[in-house]
Design an enzyme around this catalytic site. Structure first.
Site, PDB file in Angstrom:
ATOM      1  N   GLY A 247      41.659  41.516  45.063  1.00 33.07           N
ATOM      2  CA  GLY A 247      41.737  42.714  45.796  1.00 33.07           C
ATOM      3  C   GLY A 247      42.217  43.693  44.763  1.00 33.07           C
ATOM      4  O   GLY A 247      42.084  45.036  45.110  1.00 33.07           O
ATOM      5  N   CYS A 360      11.225  52.234  46.664  1.00 36.98           N
ATOM      6  CA  CYS A 360      10.883  52.959  47.795  1.00 36.98           C
ATOM      7  C   CYS A 360      11.836  52.981  48.925  1.00 36.98           C
ATOM      8  O   CYS A 360      11.471  52.448  49.848  1.00 36.98           O
ATOM      9  CB  CYS A 360       9.440  52.265  48.168  1.00 36.98           C
ATOM     10  SG  CYS A 360       8.719  53.428  49.180  1.00 36.98           S
TER      11      CYS A 360
END
Length: 445
Positions: A247, A360
């Site tokens: 983390g 797209c």
């Protein structure tokens, strides 16, 4: 924002580790992942020096899900770090790279029987057990195979690390681990200690990603060390190894302000020592699992500018030859990045643009609203800090081949991942024989 070994050369081009990015973009094509080897190794050494040099029993384990190739495995081994894998595929990659199996740790919340069998066959160093189902399955498989693997139990400590909703993994409502708050974790420990075919050697926890504040780790240590005391009181077993997960945050953009790793490591180890003394328990060996903080700022992605669309008074879109297929993080997490125009690195920023991908998909954006020099089709844009969770989360969406990756060091660029071809895209496609009938009919509606 310049990272690691970046500089501007006499041509006004961005260089990384002595390699002209414009030149390597032409040589290898774009999109192109560029990994700065020296920066990668420096990051490894920061963790090693902070957590392991003065504490020989500690381990630093690279979370390979961030970016894994056989070449990266070799570097991690050379830097004396262990390897965290989360699937059979990652384990297979490590094995093909001849990574020392005793230094492989196997994570995952839903490991299959085949994956666990593979781990047992190769005698990997440790399996991190996530839930009751896995614990029982592993014990049965180990019995059948005559094995007794070392295991950790993953505990969900309930600490919220103040990060994005989708990248917090240690809070109470989590798919990961045995919860502390309802007694599951303690019950799992008691049960695991009775099993004949696994060897419980430690506990694991993880509280999230992109953590800048030591306070989050302090809260994690407070909860876990007090839990270690509780475990000792209830079972007599003293936890010898405590895996605090990863983390550790990195600076993607200017406002990100992570603390130096050595400073965080010093504070973590000081806290563990103090709690051990005050609680009268054995000080556990500490394991950490950096991924992003090892590879993140060592990576840069090069793109070529194509179409440019200006909507006066609204936004200027600059489209590149990659996007969410090679970096999903902006679309998925709202992640922020910085960029440099590699062939105009000395030019003054003159306009605000948004870098769009070629998929797209309206959400296929890499960077929203960034100040850059005047752009033209053919320019090379370098997006920084893309080493983590770009290649590893890449897809073939829109049937786009995944990019190549090169390792740069001292002016040399070496290919570590070949660019996929169109042939690669259909390699696993199969047309059923009935669709190959010579008398096929075209259906007219």
């Amino acid at each position: 924002m310049f990272q690691g070994n970046m500089r501007i050369n006499s041509k006004g081009h961005l260089e990384i580790a002595g390699c002209d990015t414009v030149k390597i973009a032409k040589q290898y094509g774009t999109p192109l992942y560029v990994i700065d080897e020296e920066q990668l190794r420096e990051n490894c050494r920061s963790f090693y020096n902070g957590f392991k040099r003065n504490y020989p029993g500690n381990e630093v384990i690279y979370a390979s899900k961030a970016f894994m190739t056989t070449a990266i495995c070799k570097i991690i081994e050379e830097e004396n770090l262990g390897l965290d894998v989360v699937s059979g595929g990652e384990l297979y990659t490590a094995l093909k790279a001849d990574f020392p199996v005793k230094n492989i740790y196997f994570h995952g919340n839903n490991k299959s029987a085949d994956e666990l069998t593979m781990a047992l066959e190769y005698n990997i160093g440790c399996i991190i057990v996530d839930n009751w189902f896995e614990l029982n399955m592993l014990n049965e498989l180990a019995f059948k195979m005559g094995k007794k693997p070392n295991i950790y139990l993953r505990v969900s400590p309930g600490v919220e690390a103040h990060t994005h909703e989708y990248i917090k993994t240690g809070q109470i409502d989590s798919k990961f681990g045995f919860p502390l708050f309802n007694g599951d974790a303690l019950d799992a420990i008691k049960y695991a200690l009775t099993l004949d075919n696994v060897n419980l050697t430690g506990l694991h926890c993880h509280i999230g990603s992109q953590i800048f504040s030591y306070d989050s780790y302090k809260a994690e240590i407070d909860i876990m060390m007090n839990f270690l005391k509780k475990v000792k009181d209830h079972t007599g077993w003293e936890v010898g190894e405590l895996d605090l997960g990863g983390g550790f945050g990195i600076a993607y953009v200017e406002e990100d302000d992570p603390q130096p790793i050595e400073l965080i490591a010093s504070e973590i180890m000081k806290s563990v020592e103090e709690y051990s003394k005050n609680l009268n328990i054995k000080m556990p060996h500490i394991i950490v699992e950096p991924g992003r903080s090892i590879i993140g700022n060592a990576g840069t992605t090069l793109y070529t500018v194509g179409a440019i669309k200006n909507i006066p008074g609204v936004r200027k879109y600059v489209s590149v030859d990659g996007g969410m297929a090679d970096n999903i993080r902006t679309a998925l997490y709202g992640a922020k990045y910085n960029a440099i125009v590699a062939n105009k690195a000395r030019k003054i920023n003159l306009e605000k643009v948004s870098i769009a991908g070629k998929c797209c998909e309206s959400g296929d954006m890499l960077i929203w609203d960034i100040e850059l020099p005047q752009l033209e089709s053919g320019d090379i844009i370098a997006v920084t800090c893309t080493g983590a969770y770009n290649y590893s989360m890449a897809s073939n969406y829109n049937r786009l081949p995944r990019p190549a990756a090169v390792l740069v060091n001292n002016g040399e660029a070496d290919l570590i991942v070949a660019r996929e071809s169109y042939e690669d895209l259909i390699r696993n496609d199969v047309i059923p024989q009935r669709l190959l009938n010579e008398n096929k009919k075209i259906i007219n509606y």
